[in-house]
Design a protein around this motif. Structure first.
Motif, PDB file in Angstrom:
ATOM      1  N   ILE A   7       1.893  14.981  18.170  1.00 57.02           N
ATOM      2  CA  ILE A   7       2.937  13.960  17.963  1.00 57.02           C
ATOM      3  C   ILE A   7       2.328  12.698  17.369  1.00 57.02           C
ATOM      4  N   ALA A   8       1.141  12.313  17.860  1.00 50.80           N
ATOM      5  CA  ALA A   8       0.464  11.127  17.312  1.00 50.80           C
ATOM      6  C   ALA A   8       0.128  11.338  15.844  1.00 50.80           C
ATOM      7  N   LEU A   9      -0.368  12.525  15.494  1.00 52.33           N
ATOM      8  CA  LEU A   9      -0.694  12.828  14.099  1.00 52.33           C
ATOM      9  C   LEU A   9       0.556  12.772  13.228  1.00 52.33           C
ATOM     10  N   LEU A  10       1.628  13.401  13.669  1.00 53.56           N
ATOM     11  CA  LEU A  10       2.875  13.399  12.892  1.00 53.56           C
ATOM     12  C   LEU A  10       3.443  11.987  12.764  1.00 53.56           C
ATOM     13  N   SER A  11       3.363  11.197  13.830  1.00 55.84           N
ATOM     14  CA  SER A  11       3.846   9.813  13.776  1.00 55.84           C
ATOM     15  C   SER A  11       3.039   9.004  12.777  1.00 55.84           C
ATOM     16  N   GLY A  12       1.721   9.177  12.794  1.00 60.68           N
ATOM     17  CA  GLY A  12       0.860   8.478  11.845  1.00 60.68           C
ATOM     18  C   GLY A  12       1.158   8.881  10.413  1.00 60.68           C
ATOM     19  N   LEU A  13       1.399  10.167  10.197  1.00 54.95           N
ATOM     20  CA  LEU A  13       1.736  10.633   8.844  1.00 54.95           C
ATOM     21  C   LEU A  13       3.059  10.043   8.368  1.00 54.95           C
ATOM     22  N   VAL A  14       4.065  10.041   9.230  1.00 60.14           N
ATOM     23  CA  VAL A  14       5.368   9.468   8.860  1.00 60.14           C
ATOM     24  C   VAL A  14       5.217   7.974   8.573  1.00 60.14           C
ATOM     25  N   PHE A  15       4.437   7.276   9.406  1.00 59.47           N
ATOM     26  CA  PHE A  15       4.205   5.850   9.198  1.00 59.47           C
ATOM     27  C   PHE A  15       3.501   5.612   7.865  1.00 59.47           C
ATOM     28  N   GLY A  16       2.453   6.383   7.598  1.00 61.82           N
ATOM     29  CA  GLY A  16       1.715   6.248   6.336  1.00 61.82           C
ATOM     30  C   GLY A  16       2.580   6.527   5.128  1.00 61.82           C
ATOM     31  N   ILE A  17       3.394   7.578   5.202  1.00 63.92           N
ATOM     32  CA  ILE A  17       4.306   7.892   4.089  1.00 63.92           C
ATOM     33  C   ILE A  17       5.311   6.759   3.895  1.00 63.92           C
ATOM     34  N   GLY A  18       5.794   6.208   5.003  1.00 69.33           N
ATOM     35  CA  GLY A  18       6.718   5.072   4.912  1.00 69.33           C
ATOM     36  C   GLY A  18       6.071   3.873   4.249  1.00 69.33           C
ATOM     37  N   LEU A  19       4.809   3.611   4.571  1.00 67.51           N
ATOM     38  CA  LEU A  19       4.096   2.498   3.937  1.00 67.51           C
ATOM     39  C   LEU A  19       3.940   2.730   2.438  1.00 67.51           C
ATOM     40  N   ILE A  20       3.640   3.970   2.069  1.00 68.09           N
ATOM     41  CA  ILE A  20       3.491   4.288   0.644  1.00 68.09           C
ATOM     42  C   ILE A  20       4.819   4.139  -0.081  1.00 68.09           C
ATOM     43  N   LEU A  21       5.885   4.727   0.466  1.00 67.63           N
ATOM     44  CA  LEU A  21       7.200   4.677  -0.192  1.00 67.63           C
ATOM     45  C   LEU A  21       7.749   3.254  -0.288  1.00 67.63           C
ATOM     46  N   SER A  22       7.433   2.418   0.706  1.00 70.59           N
ATOM     47  CA  SER A  22       7.963   1.053   0.704  1.00 70.59           C
ATOM     48  C   SER A  22       7.203   0.114  -0.235  1.00 70.59           C
ATOM     49  N   GLY A  23       6.024   0.528  -0.663  1.00 68.66           N
ATOM     50  CA  GLY A  23       5.211  -0.330  -1.520  1.00 68.66           C
ATOM     51  C   GLY A  23       4.248  -1.218  -0.757  1.00 68.66           C
ATOM     52  N   MET A  24       4.188  -1.084   0.567  1.00 71.74           N
ATOM     53  CA  MET A  24       3.310  -1.931   1.375  1.00 71.74           C
ATOM     54  C   MET A  24       1.829  -1.656   1.127  1.00 71.74           C
ATOM     55  N   VAL A  25       1.485  -0.510   0.532  1.00 72.56           N
ATOM     56  CA  VAL A  25       0.076  -0.220   0.259  1.00 72.56           C
ATOM     57  C   VAL A  25      -0.352  -0.701  -1.128  1.00 72.56           C
ATOM     58  N   ASN A  26       0.533  -1.350  -1.827  1.00 76.04           N
ATOM     59  CA  ASN A  26       0.221  -1.882  -3.146  1.00 76.04           C
ATOM     60  C   ASN A  26      -0.075  -3.377  -3.015  1.00 76.04           C
ATOM     61  N   PRO A  27      -1.353  -3.770  -3.015  1.00 74.05           N
ATOM     62  CA  PRO A  27      -1.683  -5.180  -2.827  1.00 74.05           C
ATOM     63  C   PRO A  27      -0.988  -6.109  -3.829  1.00 74.05           C
ATOM     64  N   ALA A  28      -0.808  -5.661  -5.070  1.00 76.78           N
ATOM     65  CA  ALA A  28      -0.141  -6.507  -6.070  1.00 76.78           C
ATOM     66  C   ALA A  28       1.309  -6.768  -5.676  1.00 76.78           C
ATOM     67  N   LYS A  29       1.983  -5.767  -5.146  1.00 81.05           N
ATOM     68  CA  LYS A  29       3.373  -5.935  -4.708  1.00 81.05           C
ATOM     69  C   LYS A  29       3.449  -6.880  -3.507  1.00 81.05           C
ATOM     70  N   VAL A  30       2.500  -6.733  -2.577  1.00 83.81           N
ATOM     71  CA  VAL A  30       2.469  -7.610  -1.406  1.00 83.81           C
ATOM     72  C   VAL A  30       2.204  -9.050  -1.832  1.00 83.81           C
ATOM     73  N   LEU A  31       1.248  -9.241  -2.731  1.00 85.60           N
ATOM     74  CA  LEU A  31       0.950 -10.601  -3.203  1.00 85.60           C
ATOM     75  C   LEU A  31       2.131 -11.194  -3.965  1.00 85.60           C
ATOM     76  N   ALA A  32       2.870 -10.359  -4.712  1.00 92.82           N
ATOM     77  CA  ALA A  32       4.069 -10.847  -5.416  1.00 92.82           C
ATOM     78  C   ALA A  32       5.144 -11.257  -4.411  1.00 92.82           C
ATOM     79  N   PHE A  33       5.198 -10.568  -3.273  1.00 92.02           N
ATOM     80  CA  PHE A  33       6.149 -10.937  -2.221  1.00 92.02           C
ATOM     81  C   PHE A  33       5.746 -12.266  -1.585  1.00 92.02           C
ATOM     82  N   LEU A  34       4.451 -12.460  -1.385  1.00 92.27           N
ATOM     83  CA  LEU A  34       3.968 -13.684  -0.734  1.00 92.27           C
ATOM     84  C   LEU A  34       3.981 -14.899  -1.653  1.00 92.27           C
ATOM     85  N   ASP A  35       4.003 -14.679  -2.955  1.00 92.21           N
ATOM     86  CA  ASP A  35       3.970 -15.777  -3.922  1.00 92.21           C
ATOM     87  C   ASP A  35       5.392 -16.213  -4.265  1.00 92.21           C
ATOM     88  N   VAL A  36       5.909 -17.143  -3.492  1.00 93.35           N
ATOM     89  CA  VAL A  36       7.294 -17.594  -3.706  1.00 93.35           C
ATOM     90  C   VAL A  36       7.400 -18.651  -4.798  1.00 93.35           C
TER      91      VAL A  36
END
Length: 142
Positions: free
Chosen positions: A6-35
């Motif tokens: 269950i921990a492995l599956l939860s981690g995989l779902v979390f990781g996939i969610g981070l990838i799909l949301s764009g949270m693993v793209n530092p440029a996207k995160v920095l663009a969000f933080l740069d108001v």
């Protein structure tokens, strides 16, 4: 074994969610933080969704007192807002703003071989070890 699966599956779902949301793209995160420049508000929707889900999940978890697999539940109990929490929050925010990476996405990026993320994770783990050693020293003197 079931808990680890269950921990492995939860981690995989979390990781996939981070990838799909764009949270693993530092440029996207920095663009969000740069108001001030070309602000990208899309991660605000990701955060709002996470806060909404987390709000109800933590309320339910507190009522249950244990995990769905009947393991003990360890939730923070302190409501103290002190200088250590404030300084830690500032350090987290500054690091996130400089690197565009926070812990969860950093682990996903490091696993993909991203050199900046590997450096970030090594620095994060080093900071955790240093904090642990300082806490041990602090508790011996009090």
């Amino acid at each position: 074994m079931l808990i680890q699966l269950i921990a492995l599956l939860s981690g995989l779902v979390f990781g996939i969610g981070l990838i799909l949301s764009g949270m693993v793209n530092p440029a996207k995160v920095l663009a969000f933080l740069d108001v001030t420049e070309q602000w990208d508000p899309s991660l605000a929707f990701v955060m709002a969704g996470a806060v909404g889900v987390g709000f109800f999940a933590f309320r339910l978890a507190k009522k249950r007192g244990q995990t769905l697999l009947a393991s003990p539940l360890h939730l923070p109990t302190s409501n103290i807002l002190d200088h250590r929490l404030i300084l830690g929050s500032i350090a987290f925010g500054v690091g996130w703003g400089i690197a565009g990476i926070c812990p969860g996405p950093g682990l996903v990026l490091a696993a993909s071989g991203h050199s900046g993320a590997i450096i970030f994770v090594v620095a994060m783990l080093s900071g955790m070890v240093i904090f642990d050693q300082l806490e041990k020293r602090r508790s011996r003197h009090h």
